[in-house]
Design a protein around this motif. Structure first.
Motif, short mmCIF file in Angstrom:
data_model
loop_
_atom_site.label_atom_id
_atom_site.label_comp_id
_atom_site.label_asym_id
_atom_site.label_seq_id
_atom_site.Cartn_x
_atom_site.Cartn_y
_atom_site.Cartn_z
N TYR A 100 4.03 13.94 -9.21
CA TYR A 100 2.60 13.95 -7.62
C TYR A 100 1.56 13.83 -8.66
CZ TYR A 100 -0.03 16.13 -4.34
OH TYR A 100 -0.61 16.63 -3.33
N THR A 101 0.90 14.00 -9.89
CA THR A 101 0.17 13.65 -10.00
C THR A 101 -0.19 12.12 -10.07
OG1 THR A 101 -1.22 15.69 -11.38
CG2 THR A 101 -1.45 13.38 -12.08
N TYR A 102 1.15 11.30 -10.80
CA TYR A 102 0.90 10.17 -11.01
C TYR A 102 0.97 9.41 -10.05
CZ TYR A 102 2.31 11.21 -15.69
OH TYR A 102 2.40 10.97 -17.69
N VAL A 103 1.50 9.80 -8.78
CA VAL A 103 1.78 8.86 -7.11
C VAL A 103 -0.03 8.84 -6.82
CG1 VAL A 103 2.49 9.09 -5.00
CG2 VAL A 103 3.87 9.53 -6.96
N SER A 104 -0.46 10.23 -6.99
CA SER A 104 -1.57 10.33 -6.46
C SER A 104 -2.49 9.18 -7.35
CB SER A 104 -2.01 11.20 -6.65
OG SER A 104 -1.40 12.87 -6.07
N ARG A 105 -2.71 9.54 -8.58
CA ARG A 105 -3.35 8.52 -8.63
C ARG A 105 -3.24 7.40 -8.43
NH1 ARG A 105 -3.04 11.43 -15.00
NH2 ARG A 105 -4.53 13.07 -14.55
N LEU A 106 -2.48 6.69 -8.39
CA LEU A 106 -1.57 5.17 -7.94
C LEU A 106 -1.99 5.00 -6.47
CD1 LEU A 106 2.28 4.56 -9.32
CD2 LEU A 106 -0.01 3.20 -9.82
N ARG A 107 -2.11 6.30 -6.20
CA ARG A 107 -2.90 5.45 -4.17
C ARG A 107 -4.16 5.78 -4.31
NH1 ARG A 107 0.77 11.05 -2.55
NH2 ARG A 107 2.24 9.83 -1.49
N GLN A 108 -4.81 6.06 -5.22
CA GLN A 108 -6.40 5.67 -5.78
C GLN A 108 -6.06 4.47 -5.99
OE1 GLN A 108 -7.18 8.87 -7.75
NE2 GLN A 108 -7.46 10.69 -6.73
N ARG A 109 -5.47 4.17 -6.79
CA ARG A 109 -6.06 2.47 -7.61
C ARG A 109 -6.23 1.77 -6.90
NH1 ARG A 109 -7.95 2.19 -12.33
NH2 ARG A 109 -8.13 4.44 -13.57
N LEU A 110 -4.50 1.86 -5.96
CA LEU A 110 -3.90 1.16 -4.84
C LEU A 110 -4.73 0.84 -3.92
CD1 LEU A 110 -0.07 1.08 -5.96
CD2 LEU A 110 -2.05 -0.36 -7.42
N GLY A 111 -5.32 1.87 -3.27
CA GLY A 111 -5.70 2.12 -1.96
C GLY A 111 -4.80 1.37 -0.38
N ALA A 112 -5.57 1.21 0.67
CA ALA A 112 -4.66 0.96 2.04
C ALA A 112 -4.00 -0.54 2.02
CB ALA A 112 -5.83 0.73 2.97
N ALA A 113 -3.94 -0.93 1.02
CA ALA A 113 -2.96 -2.20 1.19
C ALA A 113 -2.18 -2.07 0.67
CB ALA A 113 -3.64 -3.30 -0.12
N VAL A 114 -0.96 -0.83 0.28
CA VAL A 114 0.20 -0.53 -0.40
C VAL A 114 0.75 1.02 0.76
CG1 VAL A 114 0.59 -1.45 -2.32
CG2 VAL A 114 -0.29 1.02 -2.45
N GLU A 115 1.57 1.09 0.98
CA GLU A 115 2.30 2.53 1.32
C GLU A 115 2.99 3.02 0.58
OE1 GLU A 115 4.13 3.90 5.57
OE2 GLU A 115 4.58 2.13 4.61
N LEU A 116 2.36 4.00 -0.55
CA LEU A 116 2.90 4.69 -1.12
C LEU A 116 3.28 6.72 -0.45
CD1 LEU A 116 4.57 5.60 -3.81
CD2 LEU A 116 1.98 5.23 -4.98
N VAL A 117 4.57 6.51 -0.08
CA VAL A 117 4.87 7.72 0.72
C VAL A 117 5.71 8.63 -0.15
CG1 VAL A 117 3.72 6.53 2.65
CG2 VAL A 117 6.25 6.77 2.17
N ARG A 118 6.33 9.89 0.41
CA ARG A 118 6.70 10.45 -0.24
C ARG A 118 7.90 10.47 0.92
NH1 ARG A 118 9.80 13.48 -4.28
NH2 ARG A 118 10.76 14.95 -3.08
N GLU A 119 8.99 10.81 0.09
CA GLU A 119 10.58 10.73 1.41
C GLU A 119 11.23 12.09 0.80
OE1 GLU A 119 10.99 9.29 4.22
OE2 GLU A 119 9.87 7.03 3.57
N PRO A 120 11.95 12.39 2.00
CA PRO A 120 12.76 14.42 1.84
C PRO A 120 13.36 13.95 0.02
CG PRO A 120 13.29 13.81 3.44
CD PRO A 120 12.45 12.03 2.97
#
Length: 261
Positions: A63-83
């Motif tokens: 979860y921490t690594y995903v959150s950090r990636l979202r911050q660095r990549l911004g809105a240009a990508v869609e990084l989402v949690r699935e079931p």
């Protein structure tokens, strides 16, 4: 935005590089890129990041690594949690591995359609995307899982590029390159057949025959097999004078057909 794995992992936007710190975080991004929009399960990501010894806090760390990636990549990508895991959508960003496969497929198709000039141009463009060994800066687990097929695709594109250039009559320019390639990959029969073809068309028939004999010996010693159909056909063509000096070799196989394991 541009993503690159054909060399060290690289992310750029508007010509500016975005640093992705930490091997685990880079591995997470590379693995999601290679999934091409499919969901990667938590179990698969855990194996790629930590191997057989994941930490007790693996879910929290993911979860921490995903959150950090979202911050660095911004809105240009869609990084989402699935079931079952995580999914990355890169929208209209450029991904060098996807572009390599697109160009190389088109190049292989042009070669099959007897359009060697188009094939050579497309395959050159595909190979130019490589900046070094793929997946630099990620975990050994991800490299072990993904680099064999990436490297094989690169070699197949290279062999097809050489085939196209032989068809265009560039045998004299290719002899030195093929000499070095066969020295590095002595069991790849397609490369050896192409080297024989180039030598023969340079009026070096004895050397072409010696290349075959050396390949036959290595295949027997290393793998316990005889030369395959493509290399054997090239040998017969050299003996019979069947390799036209002004035309393509039809003895050499199309992508992958004569490559030794």
């Amino acid at each position: 935005m541009e993503f690159g794995i054909l060399g060290p992992l690289r992310v750029r936007t508007d010509g500016r590089e975005i640093a992705i710190p930490g091997r685990k975080q880079r591995t997470l991004l590379a693995a999601l890129l290679l999934a091409r929009g499919d969901v990667l399960s938590d179990e698969r990501l855990t194996a790629l990041l930590w191997g057989q010894r994941p930490p007790a806090t693996v879910s929290a760390q993911l979860y921490t690594y995903v959150s950090r990636l979202r911050q660095r990549l911004g809105a240009a990508v869609e990084l989402v949690r699935e079931p079952a895991g995580y999914r990355l959508g890169i929208r209209d960003a450029v991904f060098d591995a996807a572009e390599f496969h697109r160009l190389s497929r088109a190049g292989h198709r042009a070669l099959r359609e007897n359009r060697p000039d188009v094939a050579a141009r497309l395959l050159h463009a595909a190979l130019d995307l490589w900046r070094g060994p793929s997946l630099g800066g990620v975990t050994d687990q991800l490299r072990a899982a993904e680099t064999p097929q990436l490297d094989e695709a690169r070699m197949t594109a290279l062999e097809s590029r050489l085939e196209a250039e032989l068809a265009l009559g560039e045998h004299r320019q290719l002899v030195a390159e093929l000499t070095g390639l066969v020295a590095r990959f002595p069991l790849r029969e397609r490369l050896r057949a192409q080297w024989m073809t180039a030598l023969y068309r340079c009026e070096r028939q004895a050397e072409a025959l010696a290349v075959y004999q050396e390949g036959r010996r290595l295949l027997a010693e290393e793998l316990g097999v005889d030369p395959g159909p493509a290399l054997t056909a090239t040998h017969h063509a050299v003996l019979s004078g069947g390799l036209a000096l002004d035309g393509p070799s039809r003895a050499a196989a199309l992508p992958g057909a004569a490559a030794a394991p």
